[in-house]
Scaffold this active site. Structure first.
Site, PDB file in Angstrom:
ATOM      1  N   ASP A  94       0.800  -1.227   0.000  1.00  0.00           N
ATOM      2  CA  ASP A  94       0.000   0.000   0.000  1.00  0.00           C
ATOM      3  C   ASP A  94       0.831   1.274   0.000  1.00  0.00           C
ATOM      4  O   ASP A  94       0.302   2.350   0.272  1.00  0.00           O
ATOM      5  CB  ASP A  94      -0.938   0.007   1.208  1.00  0.00           C
ATOM      6  CG  ASP A  94      -0.184   0.043   2.535  1.00  0.00           C
ATOM      7  OD1 ASP A  94       0.984  -0.377   2.556  1.00  0.00           O
ATOM      8  OD2 ASP A  94      -0.773   0.487   3.531  1.00  0.00           O
ATOM      9  N   GLU A  95       2.108   1.181  -0.337  1.00  0.00           N
ATOM     10  CA  GLU A  95       2.958   2.371  -0.264  1.00  0.00           C
ATOM     11  C   GLU A  95       4.128   2.256  -1.223  1.00  0.00           C
ATOM     12  O   GLU A  95       4.689   1.178  -1.419  1.00  0.00           O
ATOM     13  CB  GLU A  95       3.474   2.527   1.166  1.00  0.00           C
ATOM     14  CG  GLU A  95       4.176   3.833   1.441  1.00  0.00           C
ATOM     15  CD  GLU A  95       4.465   3.992   2.926  1.00  0.00           C
ATOM     16  OE1 GLU A  95       4.713   5.135   3.341  1.00  0.00           O
ATOM     17  OE2 GLU A  95       4.448   2.991   3.661  1.00  0.00           O
TER      18      GLU A  95
END
Length: 351
Positions: A94-95
């Protein structure tokens, strides 16, 4: 991404929208892997025992994690990134860091690119993301957490110094809870007070990390965004809000850490033969215990099994104190020997 796992669950199940959701664990046992923003308002955080989350928020809804689903959505987001640049350095599902200096669409402003990417993510996935924009990775990372959820924060070259000086010490990326507590006891409460320390004093107090703190508080980070970064190891760890004394509780706390490690290995498509468990005690004493197999450890069940064996073999009575941090790392990757043995290649030049 904003509360990624919990947000995916709320999107896929409309009945969960607007409600406090915890991914992982159950009311009786286990550990929270992720919490929705509705749950965070009650003080629920990742790595928190489920029983504690329930005591803080009696209406919390526990959902079993679906890591394959999260990986699927992550691939959608990565495809959006690739519309703008090939210089993408993932940190997790997610990053990621993006270098958009020379972007594919010729957009002259990084802020406009960030807004465009956030809009595309919302259109395609229905989820929100937060973006941090700056001249280096360290400041951009901090900026990305500065205005969550659904935020965007620009820290231009002329604002980096004052931005970091005003930043609370616990907000510095790379400064964990334990280190932040130690710094506060020494009067280091924000970037300004950290900046007042001499480099040699920081190194003397915090070891090699002291040199890192000296540079980052001045906004010095020359690391490039590296889409082909070769990792020698992959792991994850958590520093807990309270000490663990019971081995069963430690094992439960290691479960989401093991799942995080497995996801990162799967995402990188790299599998190691050596598993290491890291334990940090209440007095900051730290130990590591490793186990090496004759094959690549490529399943979550084996990671959990070996981790369990290592924990069982530690003589806990010798240390006789609570545990503040646990971590798992995989190394000795199966492709390292191939790289060593790979023959040289004759290069040709076009004339």
């Amino acid at each position: 991404m904003d509360a990624f796992y919990a947000s995916v669950e709320q999107r896929d199940n409309p009945e969960l929208k607007g409600k406090p959701v915890a991914v992982g664990g159950s009311r009786e046992r286990g550990v929270v892997a992720a919490a929705s923003y509705e749950a965070r308002k009650f003080g629920v955080r990742s790595a928190m025992p489920s029983s504690q989350a329930y005591s803080r928020c009696p209406d919390i809804i526990f959902v079993k994690p679906r890591f394959e689903r999260y990986k699927e959505v992550s691939h959608q987001i990565r495809a959006i990134f690739q519309e703008y640049t090939d210089l993408i350095e993932p940190l997790s599902l997610d990053e990621a860091y993006l270098d958009v200096t020379h972007n594919k669409k010729g957009i002259p402003s990084a802020t406009l690119i960030a807004k465009d990417i956030k809009k595309r993510i919302k259109e395609i996935t229905g989820l929100t993301a937060s973006a941090g924009i700056s001249t280096n990775k360290f400041v951009a990372k901090i900026a990305s957490d500065y205005n969550k959820p659904d935020g965007i924060t620009l820290v231009g070259p002329e604002k980096i110094e004052i931005f970091l000086e005003q930043l609370p010490i616990e907000k510095f990326f790379g400064v964990g809870k334990v280190t932040a507590g130690k710094m506060k006891n020494l009067g280091i409460v924000d970037g300004r007070t950290l900046k007042s320390w001499k480099k040699e004093d920081l190194i003397g107090t915090f070891g090699k990390s002291g040199g890192f703190y000296y540079e980052i508080v001045r906004g010095n980070d020359h690391r490039p965004v590296n889409p082909n970064r070769i990792r020698k190891s992959l792991g994850a760890e958590n520093t807990f809000d309270h000490d663990f004394h019971d081995l069963a509780d430690m094992k439960m706390a290691l479960d989401p850490i093991a799942r995080t490690v497995y996801r990162r290995l799967e995402n990188a498509d790299r599998w190691g033969k050596t598993l290491t468990v890291k334990v940090k005690f209440a007095d900051f004493t730290q130990i590591t215990r490793s186990q090496t197999t004759d094959h690549s450890i490529d399943s979550l069940s084996e990671i959990l099994e070996i981790t369990d064996q290592i924990m069982e073999n530690i003589d806990w009575e010798v240390y006789n104190q609570g545990v503040r941090l646990l971590g798992i790392t995989l190394s000795n990757f199966d492709d390292e020997q191939e790289e060593i043995m790979k023959p040289g290649q004759q290069l040709t030049l076009e004339f």
